[in-house]
Design a protein around this motif. Structure first.
Motif, PDB file in Angstrom:
ATOM      1  N   LEU A  75     -13.255   8.967  13.950  1.00  0.00           N
ATOM      2  CA  LEU A  75     -11.962   8.496  13.452  1.00  0.00           C
ATOM      3  C   LEU A  75     -11.961   6.991  13.241  1.00  0.00           C
ATOM      4  CD1 LEU A  75      -9.457  10.737  15.452  1.00  0.00           C
ATOM      5  CD2 LEU A  75     -10.389  11.081  13.151  1.00  0.00           C
ATOM      6  N   VAL A  76     -12.748   6.265  14.041  1.00  0.00           N
ATOM      7  CA  VAL A  76     -12.902   4.820  13.836  1.00  0.00           C
ATOM      8  C   VAL A  76     -13.577   4.574  12.486  1.00  0.00           C
ATOM      9  CG1 VAL A  76     -14.071   2.729  14.651  1.00  0.00           C
ATOM     10  CG2 VAL A  76     -12.937   4.241  16.293  1.00  0.00           C
ATOM     11  N   LEU A  77     -14.660   5.307  12.224  1.00  0.00           N
ATOM     12  CA  LEU A  77     -15.369   5.160  10.948  1.00  0.00           C
ATOM     13  C   LEU A  77     -14.469   5.558   9.777  1.00  0.00           C
ATOM     14  CD1 LEU A  77     -18.889   6.533  11.964  1.00  0.00           C
ATOM     15  CD2 LEU A  77     -18.229   4.143  11.574  1.00  0.00           C
ATOM     16  N   GLU A  78     -13.738   6.636   9.950  1.00  0.00           N
ATOM     17  CA  GLU A  78     -12.807   7.066   8.906  1.00  0.00           C
ATOM     18  C   GLU A  78     -11.790   5.958   8.643  1.00  0.00           C
ATOM     19  OE1 GLU A  78      -8.935   9.637   9.103  1.00  0.00           O
ATOM     20  OE2 GLU A  78     -10.658  10.997   9.091  1.00  0.00           O
ATOM     21  N   GLY A  79     -11.276   5.360   9.720  1.00  0.00           N
ATOM     22  CA  GLY A  79     -10.289   4.286   9.585  1.00  0.00           C
ATOM     23  C   GLY A  79     -10.835   3.107   8.796  1.00  0.00           C
ATOM     24  N   LYS A  80     -12.084   2.753   9.046  1.00  0.00           N
ATOM     25  CA  LYS A  80     -12.703   1.651   8.295  1.00  0.00           C
ATOM     26  C   LYS A  80     -12.778   1.991   6.812  1.00  0.00           C
ATOM     27  CE  LYS A  80     -15.302  -0.216  12.161  1.00  0.00           C
ATOM     28  NZ  LYS A  80     -16.625  -0.424  12.762  1.00  0.00           N
ATOM     29  N   GLN A  81     -13.133   3.236   6.502  1.00  0.00           N
ATOM     30  CA  GLN A  81     -13.205   3.655   5.102  1.00  0.00           C
ATOM     31  C   GLN A  81     -11.817   3.656   4.458  1.00  0.00           C
ATOM     32  OE1 GLN A  81     -15.987   4.296   3.104  1.00  0.00           O
ATOM     33  NE2 GLN A  81     -14.350   4.143   1.596  1.00  0.00           N
ATOM     34  N   LYS A  82     -10.823   4.164   5.192  1.00  0.00           N
ATOM     35  CA  LYS A  82      -9.456   4.207   4.651  1.00  0.00           C
ATOM     36  C   LYS A  82      -8.930   2.791   4.411  1.00  0.00           C
ATOM     37  CE  LYS A  82      -9.074   8.722   5.035  1.00  0.00           C
ATOM     38  NZ  LYS A  82      -9.176   9.577   3.890  1.00  0.00           N
ATOM     39  N   LYS A  83      -9.267   1.873   5.325  1.00  0.00           N
ATOM     40  CA  LYS A  83      -8.834   0.484   5.166  1.00  0.00           C
ATOM     41  C   LYS A  83      -9.500  -0.146   3.946  1.00  0.00           C
ATOM     42  CE  LYS A  83      -7.787  -3.516   7.952  1.00  0.00           C
ATOM     43  NZ  LYS A  83      -7.822  -4.096   9.286  1.00  0.00           N
ATOM     44  N   ALA A  84     -10.787   0.125   3.737  1.00  0.00           N
ATOM     45  CA  ALA A  84     -11.504  -0.389   2.567  1.00  0.00           C
ATOM     46  C   ALA A  84     -10.890   0.180   1.281  1.00  0.00           C
ATOM     47  CB  ALA A  84     -12.987  -0.040   2.655  1.00  0.00           C
ATOM     48  N   ASP A  85     -10.574   1.481   1.285  1.00  0.00           N
ATOM     49  CA  ASP A  85      -9.942   2.108   0.121  1.00  0.00           C
ATOM     50  C   ASP A  85      -8.589   1.457  -0.173  1.00  0.00           C
ATOM     51  OD1 ASP A  85     -12.106   3.847   0.010  1.00  0.00           O
ATOM     52  OD2 ASP A  85     -10.996   5.544   0.880  1.00  0.00           O
ATOM     53  N   TYR A  86      -7.834   1.194   0.882  1.00  0.00           N
ATOM     54  CA  TYR A  86      -6.516   0.573   0.733  1.00  0.00           C
ATOM     55  C   TYR A  86      -6.638  -0.846   0.173  1.00  0.00           C
ATOM     56  CZ  TYR A  86      -2.132  -1.689   2.063  1.00  0.00           C
ATOM     57  OH  TYR A  86      -0.973  -2.412   2.055  1.00  0.00           O
ATOM     58  N   LYS A  87      -7.604  -1.599   0.683  1.00  0.00           N
ATOM     59  CA  LYS A  87      -7.795  -2.966   0.187  1.00  0.00           C
ATOM     60  C   LYS A  87      -8.212  -2.966  -1.280  1.00  0.00           C
ATOM     61  CE  LYS A  87      -8.662  -5.474   4.428  1.00  0.00           C
ATOM     62  NZ  LYS A  87      -9.582  -6.316   5.193  1.00  0.00           N
ATOM     63  N   LYS A  88      -8.987  -1.971  -1.653  1.00  0.00           N
ATOM     64  CA  LYS A  88      -9.453  -1.847  -3.037  1.00  0.00           C
ATOM     65  C   LYS A  88      -8.305  -1.419  -3.965  1.00  0.00           C
ATOM     66  CE  LYS A  88     -13.665  -0.260  -3.664  1.00  0.00           C
ATOM     67  NZ  LYS A  88     -14.800   0.686  -3.790  1.00  0.00           N
ATOM     68  N   HIS A  89      -7.394  -0.580  -3.433  1.00  0.00           N
ATOM     69  CA  HIS A  89      -6.286  -0.031  -4.232  1.00  0.00           C
ATOM     70  C   HIS A  89      -4.965  -0.178  -3.471  1.00  0.00           C
ATOM     71  CE1 HIS A  89      -9.350   1.775  -6.779  1.00  0.00           C
ATOM     72  NE2 HIS A  89      -9.916   2.256  -5.694  1.00  0.00           N
ATOM     73  N   PRO A  90      -4.483  -1.414  -3.267  1.00  0.00           N
ATOM     74  CA  PRO A  90      -3.282  -1.614  -2.448  1.00  0.00           C
ATOM     75  C   PRO A  90      -2.000  -1.024  -3.036  1.00  0.00           C
ATOM     76  CG  PRO A  90      -3.940  -3.657  -3.509  1.00  0.00           C
ATOM     77  CD  PRO A  90      -5.025  -2.661  -3.786  1.00  0.00           C
ATOM     78  N   ASP A  91      -2.005  -0.731  -4.329  1.00  0.00           N
ATOM     79  CA  ASP A  91      -0.820  -0.145  -4.960  1.00  0.00           C
ATOM     80  C   ASP A  91      -0.890   1.373  -5.051  1.00  0.00           C
ATOM     81  OD1 ASP A  91       0.315  -2.673  -5.332  1.00  0.00           O
ATOM     82  OD2 ASP A  91      -0.747  -2.944  -7.225  1.00  0.00           O
ATOM     83  N   SER A  92      -1.952   1.959  -4.519  1.00  0.00           N
ATOM     84  CA  SER A  92      -2.117   3.406  -4.575  1.00  0.00           C
ATOM     85  C   SER A  92      -1.356   4.072  -3.431  1.00  0.00           C
ATOM     86  CB  SER A  92      -3.603   3.760  -4.475  1.00  0.00           C
ATOM     87  OG  SER A  92      -3.767   5.121  -4.158  1.00  0.00           O
ATOM     88  N   PRO A  93      -0.379   4.920  -3.755  1.00  0.00           N
ATOM     89  CA  PRO A  93       0.322   5.636  -2.682  1.00  0.00           C
ATOM     90  C   PRO A  93      -0.639   6.489  -1.844  1.00  0.00           C
ATOM     91  CG  PRO A  93       1.518   5.879  -4.740  1.00  0.00           C
ATOM     92  CD  PRO A  93       0.200   5.222  -5.062  1.00  0.00           C
ATOM     93  N   GLU A  94      -1.644   7.071  -2.508  1.00  0.00           N
ATOM     94  CA  GLU A  94      -2.598   7.914  -1.781  1.00  0.00           C
ATOM     95  C   GLU A  94      -3.393   7.089  -0.770  1.00  0.00           C
ATOM     96  OE1 GLU A  94      -6.406  10.889  -2.468  1.00  0.00           O
ATOM     97  OE2 GLU A  94      -5.550   9.852  -4.186  1.00  0.00           O
TER      98      GLU A  94
END
Length: 176
Positions: free
Chosen positions: A5-24
């Protein structure tokens, strides 16, 4: 927090930083925070998701769950979709499905407690909080929720005691 879940969180954070306007991307990061106990961060991020996105969440995760291939995370996310659509019984039922698949998922217990409290079932909410704290005694957000349950039932000393625990845990978190 389990390593996966820590690794997943890092990936989700990277995705969010890449697409901060994406609701998904925003929702996915918020959910990782929610099911790993970083409740305050999760709520802050979740506020950025448009309310209408709840329809997408219910559609996407409802389909996954209905197919019989839904994971505990799918049920967790579906529960949030229902919660934001004001379908609190459905949300509660999905959190209970999480517990069938992941019996010690403390945060599902906490969110059931939150919903029970929202519905005025304060004693039931208190019991869910106590159950969660028996598994994870340092769950700050659940201590806070328990304090609120005690306050609502007139147990002010219990509420103050829980707030003191919250204060201690927050101080320890800040010191890290």
């Amino acid at each position: 927090i389990p390593e996966d879940l820590v690794l997943e969180g890092k990936q989700k954070k990277a995705d969010y930083k890449k697409h901060p306007d994406s609701p998904e991307a925003t929702f996915e990061l918020a959910m990782n925070y929610a099911y790993t106990g970083r409740i305050e961060k999760g709520w802050e991020i979740l506020k950025k998701v448009p309310p209408s996105y709840a329809n997408t969440v219910v559609s996407v995760y409802g389909s996954k769950v209905a197919s019989g291939n839904g994971t505990w995370k799918d049920h967790f996310k579906l529960a949030f979709g229902y919660y934001f659509k004001e379908k609190k019984e459905d949300a509660k039922n999905e959190f209970k499905e999480v517990l069938k698949l992941q019996p010690k998922q403390v945060w599902a217990m906490g969110f059931i407690g939150l919903i029970e409290g929202d519905q005025g079932h304060n004693q039931v909410a208190i019991e869910w909080c106590k159950k969660a704290l028996s598994i994870e005694p340092n769950a700050t957000a659940i201590h806070f929720l328990l304090a609120e349950g005690y306050r609502r039932t007139g147990n002010y000393f219990g509420g103050v005691g829980e707030i003191m625990i919250v204060g201690r845990l927050k101080t320890e978190e800040a010191a890290k």
